[in-house]
Design a protein around this motif. Sequence first.
Motif, mmCIF file in Angstrom:
data_model
loop_
_atom_site.group_PDB
_atom_site.id
_atom_site.type_symbol
_atom_site.label_atom_id
_atom_site.label_comp_id
_atom_site.label_asym_id
_atom_site.label_seq_id
_atom_site.Cartn_x
_atom_site.Cartn_y
_atom_site.Cartn_z
ATOM 1 N N ASP A 65 0.844 -1.195 0.000
ATOM 2 C CA ASP A 65 0.000 0.000 0.000
ATOM 3 C C ASP A 65 0.881 1.248 0.000
ATOM 4 O OD1 ASP A 65 1.014 -0.078 2.546
ATOM 5 O OD2 ASP A 65 -0.911 -0.221 3.554
ATOM 6 N N THR A 87 -4.397 6.688 -2.781
ATOM 7 C CA THR A 87 -4.521 5.251 -2.558
ATOM 8 C C THR A 87 -3.851 4.515 -3.714
ATOM 9 O OG1 THR A 87 -6.645 5.151 -3.702
ATOM 10 C CG2 THR A 87 -6.708 5.466 -1.311
ATOM 11 N N SER A 89 -4.108 0.860 -6.031
ATOM 12 C CA SER A 89 -4.892 -0.330 -6.349
ATOM 13 C C SER A 89 -3.994 -1.563 -6.279
ATOM 14 C CB SER A 89 -5.486 -0.196 -7.759
ATOM 15 O OG SER A 89 -4.453 -0.235 -8.717
ATOM 16 N N GLU A 93 -1.667 1.033 -9.380
ATOM 17 C CA GLU A 93 -2.077 2.344 -9.895
ATOM 18 C C GLU A 93 -2.393 3.286 -8.737
ATOM 19 O OE1 GLU A 93 -2.154 3.369 -13.133
ATOM 20 O OE2 GLU A 93 -1.221 1.435 -13.570
#
Length: 98
Positions: A65, A87, A89, A93
């Motif tokens: 993360d 954030t 993915s 991404e």
Amino acid sequence: MNQKGFTLVEMLVVLLVISILLIITIPNITKNQSTIQGKGCQAFLKMAQAQVQAYEIDENKLPADVAELKTKGYLKDTTCPNGKAITMSASGEISVAP
């Protein structure tokens, strides 16, 4: 009288010109503040995406993360200049958190 230097009138004219330029520019800067922050966030997202790729090259895996990028020293901050968090993915991404 052949003295070198500015007279009081010349100095006041210079200050007047500087004041007028400030009066013109400050409202434009404040009016476009959201655009400026949006562009800053887009640039930050591109930089963070590049750091994900650098992490992947160094570690031969994607980071779990965004926090892992920060703890390993790839990112100093995990928020855009406008305050929105980013954030990541599962495919690596980077995007702005909803």
